[in-house]
Design an enzyme around this catalytic site. Structure first.
Site, mmCIF file in Angstrom:
data_model
loop_
_atom_site.group_PDB
_atom_site.id
_atom_site.type_symbol
_atom_site.label_atom_id
_atom_site.label_comp_id
_atom_site.label_asym_id
_atom_site.label_seq_id
_atom_site.Cartn_x
_atom_site.Cartn_y
_atom_site.Cartn_z
ATOM 1 N N THR A 127 1.512 -19.079 -45.024
ATOM 2 C CA THR A 127 2.354 -19.058 -43.822
ATOM 3 C C THR A 127 3.649 -19.805 -44.094
ATOM 4 O OG1 THR A 127 2.509 -19.548 -41.464
ATOM 5 C CG2 THR A 127 1.195 -21.075 -42.792
ATOM 6 N N SER A 128 4.736 -19.264 -43.541
ATOM 7 C CA SER A 128 6.041 -19.927 -43.710
ATOM 8 C C SER A 128 6.148 -21.117 -42.773
ATOM 9 C CB SER A 128 7.163 -18.929 -43.408
ATOM 10 O OG SER A 128 7.023 -18.479 -42.060
ATOM 11 N N ARG B 271 1.537 0.712 -38.623
ATOM 12 C CA ARG B 271 0.946 -0.517 -39.178
ATOM 13 C C ARG B 271 -0.572 -0.497 -39.049
ATOM 14 N NH1 ARG B 271 3.649 -5.361 -36.288
ATOM 15 N NH2 ARG B 271 2.159 -6.510 -37.561
ATOM 16 N N ASP C 125 -4.501 -8.220 -38.660
ATOM 17 C CA ASP C 125 -5.062 -7.105 -39.441
ATOM 18 C C ASP C 125 -6.590 -7.100 -39.515
ATOM 19 O OD1 ASP C 125 -3.686 -8.927 -42.236
ATOM 20 O OD2 ASP C 125 -5.699 -9.121 -41.391
ATOM 21 N N CYS D 101 -2.926 4.216 -19.530
ATOM 22 C CA CYS D 101 -4.172 3.592 -19.087
ATOM 23 C C CYS D 101 -4.875 4.541 -18.117
ATOM 24 C CB CYS D 101 -3.846 2.257 -18.394
ATOM 25 S SG CYS D 101 -5.248 1.546 -17.510
ATOM 26 N N HIS E 224 -2.943 -14.241 -32.681
ATOM 27 C CA HIS E 224 -1.952 -13.245 -32.237
ATOM 28 C C HIS E 224 -2.565 -11.882 -31.962
ATOM 29 C CE1 HIS E 224 1.212 -15.911 -34.424
ATOM 30 N NE2 HIS E 224 0.890 -16.389 -33.238
#
Ligand code: BV8
Length: 252
Positions: A195-196, A72, A106, A154, A121
C-alpha cells in the site's frame, strides 16, 4: 533487503499473538491486477480512477462507471491468487491470530483461503441497489437482474444497480472500519503489504497500531511508501517474493 532483516521479521511474526495484515493494491499486482498508481491500460487509459470511483461520476455517467467496473470485475474473476496470498492464508495455521484488513476489492485473500478478512472498501464481485432501498447494503444478484438497461435496475425500487464498493467521498462500512480500528489498536504485530499509504482512513490504521509504541510494524513494498517512516522493519521487495520466504522461515 538482507536475509538478516527477513529472519528478524520472521522471528517477530513467529512470536506474534495478535497479528494484523494490512494489504493494498500492490498485494494483487502479481496476480495481474494493476494498482491504482499504475496508469490504467487501453480503453480506460484516458480516465483517472480517483475520478471514476466517485458517486458524482456515477450520477453523471452511470453507464461509463458501470462498464469500468464490469471490465475490472471480469478481470478479477479471470485471475488467481498468487503465492503471497496463499502464504498469508497458511499463516493462520501457524500463529495464534491472523486477521487480514484489505483495501482491495478483488476478493483474492478469501479465494486463497484466508478466513478472517475485513474488506474495508467492499467487493467488486458484489452488487447493490444504488439507493440501498432495503437497508445498507441492499445486495442484488447480478445474474437475476434484467439486462434491459445499463446499468441494470434494482428490482425493488428501480434505481440503478452499482458495485458494492466504497467510492471516494463515501463512508466506509461502519462495522468493518470499527473492527479494523480496534484490531489495529490491540495488535502486537502489523504486517503492511503493498500500500502507498495515501488513501484515508485506511492509511491511518498503522499509526493507530503504533500509538503508545504498542505494535511492531513490518512494511513489504518494492518502493518506500508513506508508512515506511513509522515502520520498525522495511522489507524491500514484492508480496509474491517476500511473503512465501517469510512463511517458510516461520515454519522452519
Ligand atoms: C472517506 C474502492 C469520509 C473503489 C477505493 C477530499 C474530498 C473528499 C474526500 C477526501 C478528500 N481528501 C481526502 C479524502 C479522503 C479520501 C482519500 O483518502 N483520498 C485520497 C486520494 C487522498 N478517502 C475517501 O474518500 C474515503 N472515504 O474519507 O469518507 C468522507 C466522506 C465525504 C466527504 C469527505 C470525506 C473512501 C476511500 C475509499 C475509496 N475506494 N477503492 C474501487 O476500487 O474502485 S480506494 C482504492 O485506492 C483502493 O481500494 C486503495 O485503497 C486505493 C489505492 O491505494 P493502495 O491500495 O495503496 O494502492 P496504490 O496503487 O496507491 O499503491 C500500491 C502500492 O503497492 C505502492 O506503494 C507500490 O509501490 C506497491 N506495490 C507495487 N507492486 C507491488 C507492491 N507491493 C507489493 N508487491 C508488489 N508486487
Amino acid at each position: 533487503m538482507s536475509s538478516v532483516q527477513l529472519q528478524r521479521a520472521a522471528d517477530v511474526l513467529k512470536r506474534s499473538e495478535r497479528l494484523v495484515v494490512l494489504s493494498g493494491a500492490g498485494m494483487s499486482k502479481e496476480s495481474g491486477i494493476p494498482t491504482f498508481r499504475d496508469a490504467m491500460e487501453g480503453l480506460w487509459a484516458q480516465f483517472d480512477p480517483e475520478e471514476l470511483a466517485t458517486p458524482r461520476a456515477f450520477q453523471r455517467n452511470p453507464r461509463l462507471v458501470w462498464e469500468w467496473y464490469e471490465s475490472r470485475r471480469l478481470q478479477v474473476l479471470a485471475v488467481q491468487p498468487h503465492a503471497g496470498h496463499y502464504a498469508l492464508a497458511a499463516l493462520e495455521a501457524r500463529l495464534a491470530q491472523v486477521v487480514v484488513i484489505t483495501q482491495n476489492v478483488d476478493g483474492l485473500h478469501k479465494r486463497a483461503g484466508s478466513t478472517d478478512v475485513i474488506e474495508l472498501h467492499g467487493n467488486i464481485t458484489q452488487h447493490k441497489c444504488s439507493a440501498d432501498c432495503r437497508g445498507a447494503p441492499t445486495l442484488l444478484d447480478l445474474a437475476a437482474l434484467s439486462q434491459d438497461s445499463v446499468p441494470p435496475r434494482c428490482p425493488y425500487c428501480g434505481a440503478y444497480a452499482r458495485p458494492n464498493v466504497v467510492w471516494f467521498e463515501e463512508y466506509l462500512p461502519e462495522d468493518a472500519l470499527s473492527r479494523a480500528m480496534s484490531l489495529c489498536a490491540n495488535a502486537d504485530v502489523v504486517l503492511i503489504v503493498g500500500t502507498s499509504g495515501i488513501v484515508q482512513p485506511a492509511a491511518s490504521l498503522p499509526y493507530l497500531a503504533k500509538r503508545n509504541g504498542r505494535a511492531f510494524l513490518i512494511d513489504v513494498n518494492p518502493e518506500r511508501d508513506e508508512i515506511a517512516p513509522i515502520c520498525d522493519l522495511y522489507l524491500q521487495g514484492t508480496a509474491g517474493s517476500i511473503l512465501p520466504r517469510l512463511v517458510a522461515l516461520i515454519s522452519a
